[in-house]
Design a protein around this motif. Structure first.
Motif, PDB file in Angstrom:
ATOM      1  N   ALA A   1     -16.866 -19.381 -26.364  1.00  0.00           N
ATOM      2  CA  ALA A   1     -15.609 -19.222 -26.476  1.00  0.00           C
ATOM      3  C   ALA A   1     -15.822 -18.372 -27.676  1.00  0.00           C
ATOM      4  CB  ALA A   1     -14.690 -20.253 -26.514  1.00  0.00           C
ATOM      5  N   VAL A   2     -14.807 -17.279 -28.591  1.00  0.00           N
ATOM      6  CA  VAL A   2     -14.639 -17.193 -29.443  1.00  0.00           C
ATOM      7  C   VAL A   2     -12.744 -16.822 -29.504  1.00  0.00           C
ATOM      8  CG1 VAL A   2     -14.812 -14.116 -31.203  1.00  0.00           C
ATOM      9  CG2 VAL A   2     -16.995 -15.463 -29.515  1.00  0.00           C
ATOM     10  N   TYR A   3     -12.897 -17.495 -30.543  1.00  0.00           N
ATOM     11  CA  TYR A   3     -11.065 -17.528 -31.361  1.00  0.00           C
ATOM     12  C   TYR A   3     -11.112 -15.975 -32.180  1.00  0.00           C
ATOM     13  CZ  TYR A   3     -10.824 -22.305 -30.463  1.00  0.00           C
ATOM     14  OH  TYR A   3     -10.393 -24.187 -29.430  1.00  0.00           O
ATOM     15  N   ILE A   4     -10.547 -15.505 -31.777  1.00  0.00           N
ATOM     16  CA  ILE A   4      -9.944 -13.735 -32.683  1.00  0.00           C
ATOM     17  C   ILE A   4      -9.036 -13.965 -33.295  1.00  0.00           C
ATOM     18  CG2 ILE A   4     -10.163 -11.429 -32.082  1.00  0.00           C
ATOM     19  CD1 ILE A   4     -11.234 -11.947 -29.644  1.00  0.00           C
ATOM     20  N   LEU A   5      -8.697 -13.976 -34.619  1.00  0.00           N
ATOM     21  CA  LEU A   5      -7.382 -14.081 -35.675  1.00  0.00           C
ATOM     22  C   LEU A   5      -7.869 -12.844 -36.383  1.00  0.00           C
ATOM     23  CD1 LEU A   5      -5.140 -15.180 -36.449  1.00  0.00           C
ATOM     24  CD2 LEU A   5      -6.523 -16.691 -38.111  1.00  0.00           C
TER      25      LEU A   5
ATOM     26  N   ASP B   1      -3.966  -7.156 -36.242  1.00  0.00           N
ATOM     27  CA  ASP B   1      -3.554  -5.365 -35.846  1.00  0.00           C
ATOM     28  C   ASP B   1      -3.384  -6.328 -34.357  1.00  0.00           C
ATOM     29  OD1 ASP B   1      -4.094  -3.128 -34.734  1.00  0.00           O
ATOM     30  OD2 ASP B   1      -4.686  -2.410 -36.600  1.00  0.00           O
ATOM     31  N   ASP B   2      -2.589  -5.287 -32.884  1.00  0.00           N
ATOM     32  CA  ASP B   2      -3.036  -5.718 -31.908  1.00  0.00           C
ATOM     33  C   ASP B   2      -3.688  -5.398 -31.415  1.00  0.00           C
ATOM     34  OD1 ASP B   2      -0.387  -7.260 -32.234  1.00  0.00           O
ATOM     35  OD2 ASP B   2       1.818  -5.458 -31.459  1.00  0.00           O
ATOM     36  N   ALA B   3      -4.019  -3.754 -32.254  1.00  0.00           N
ATOM     37  CA  ALA B   3      -5.154  -3.323 -31.399  1.00  0.00           C
ATOM     38  C   ALA B   3      -6.633  -3.480 -31.782  1.00  0.00           C
ATOM     39  CB  ALA B   3      -4.533  -0.942 -31.953  1.00  0.00           C
ATOM     40  N   VAL B   4      -6.700  -4.137 -32.811  1.00  0.00           N
ATOM     41  CA  VAL B   4      -7.886  -4.637 -32.837  1.00  0.00           C
ATOM     42  C   VAL B   4      -8.085  -5.444 -32.669  1.00  0.00           C
ATOM     43  CG1 VAL B   4      -9.094  -5.218 -35.079  1.00  0.00           C
ATOM     44  CG2 VAL B   4      -8.393  -3.228 -35.091  1.00  0.00           C
ATOM     45  N   ARG B   5      -7.459  -6.396 -32.226  1.00  0.00           N
ATOM     46  CA  ARG B   5      -7.456  -7.937 -31.190  1.00  0.00           C
ATOM     47  C   ARG B   5      -7.256  -7.879 -30.073  1.00  0.00           C
ATOM     48  NH1 ARG B   5      -3.377  -9.550 -32.829  1.00  0.00           N
ATOM     49  NH2 ARG B   5      -1.776  -9.181 -31.442  1.00  0.00           N
ATOM     50  N   CYS B   6      -6.986  -6.343 -29.400  1.00  0.00           N
ATOM     51  CA  CYS B   6      -7.076  -6.742 -28.066  1.00  0.00           C
ATOM     52  C   CYS B   6      -8.871  -6.279 -27.976  1.00  0.00           C
ATOM     53  CB  CYS B   6      -5.805  -6.017 -27.440  1.00  0.00           C
ATOM     54  SG  CYS B   6      -4.758  -6.542 -27.557  1.00  0.00           S
ATOM     55  N   GLY B   7      -8.416  -4.770 -28.774  1.00  0.00           N
ATOM     56  CA  GLY B   7      -9.601  -4.264 -28.537  1.00  0.00           C
ATOM     57  C   GLY B   7     -11.163  -5.275 -28.773  1.00  0.00           C
ATOM     58  N   PHE B   8     -10.878  -6.398 -29.615  1.00  0.00           N
ATOM     59  CA  PHE B   8     -12.047  -7.347 -29.889  1.00  0.00           C
ATOM     60  C   PHE B   8     -12.489  -8.373 -28.672  1.00  0.00           C
ATOM     61  CE2 PHE B   8     -11.671  -7.434 -34.926  1.00  0.00           C
ATOM     62  CZ  PHE B   8     -13.084  -6.732 -34.726  1.00  0.00           C
ATOM     63  N   ALA B   9     -11.084  -8.292 -28.273  1.00  0.00           N
ATOM     64  CA  ALA B   9     -10.991  -9.526 -27.017  1.00  0.00           C
ATOM     65  C   ALA B   9     -12.019  -8.983 -25.886  1.00  0.00           C
ATOM     66  CB  ALA B   9      -9.730  -9.872 -26.685  1.00  0.00           C
ATOM     67  N   ARG B  10     -11.378  -7.803 -25.532  1.00  0.00           N
ATOM     68  CA  ARG B  10     -11.837  -6.809 -24.191  1.00  0.00           C
ATOM     69  C   ARG B  10     -13.076  -6.711 -24.392  1.00  0.00           C
ATOM     70  NH1 ARG B  10      -7.756  -2.871 -24.536  1.00  0.00           N
ATOM     71  NH2 ARG B  10      -8.710  -2.571 -25.747  1.00  0.00           N
ATOM     72  N   LEU B  11     -13.710  -6.560 -26.005  1.00  0.00           N
ATOM     73  CA  LEU B  11     -14.822  -6.483 -25.961  1.00  0.00           C
ATOM     74  C   LEU B  11     -15.641  -7.188 -25.524  1.00  0.00           C
ATOM     75  CD1 LEU B  11     -17.752  -5.165 -26.797  1.00  0.00           C
ATOM     76  CD2 LEU B  11     -17.270  -5.607 -28.850  1.00  0.00           C
TER      77      LEU B  11
END
Length: 131
Positions: free
Chosen positions: A11-15, A18-28
């Motif tokens: 699992a990766v906690y993404i903090l 920036d909504d776009a960056v956070r969502c992009g990291f999560a999708r990737l």
């Protein structure tokens, strides 16, 4: 006969604020078969983070309110030993040195290349969990 138990999924906690960056990291991360746990603020993240076996933290350094550095200091204070990958648009020696001093395993500059990010996650997880 002993059967080998499959390793817990990573699992990766993404903090990142920036909504776009956070969502992009999560999708990737999800596209690579890794569980994504996104958070917009340090307070939300700290309320939920656990020192689980197979997770790492993708941490934005420059956020309003509680900065990534303050989050990392709090993780250290609590004894949370999950590996941290820091990301920032600010790339200067002071920022890198401070992130290293607090225990970050890797520093990536925004915008982050998708493959470089996945490689960093795989590297910290394999070096910490023998993935």
């Amino acid at each position: 006969r002993m059967t080998r138990k499959a390793p817990e999924p990573l699992a990766v906690y993404i903090l990142d604020d920036d909504d776009a960056v956070r969502c992009g990291f999560a999708r990737l991360v999800r596209s690579a078969g890794i569980e994504a746990r996104p958070f917009a603020t340090g307070a939300q993240f700290l309320a939920e983070v656990t020192d689980q076996v197979r997770a790492c933290i993708l941490l934005d350094i420059t956020m309003p309110g509680m900065t990534g550095m303050q989050v990392q200091e709090e993780l250290n204070r609590r004894g949370v030993t999950l590996p941290v990958i820091t990301v920032s648009a600010r790339d200067d020696e002071d920022t890198r040195a401070f992130a290293r001093a607090l225990g970050a395993r890797m520093f990536l500059r925004k915008p982050v290349d998708d493959q470089a990010l996945l490689d960093a996650i795989n590297w910290v997880s394999s070096s910490c969990f023998g993935r």
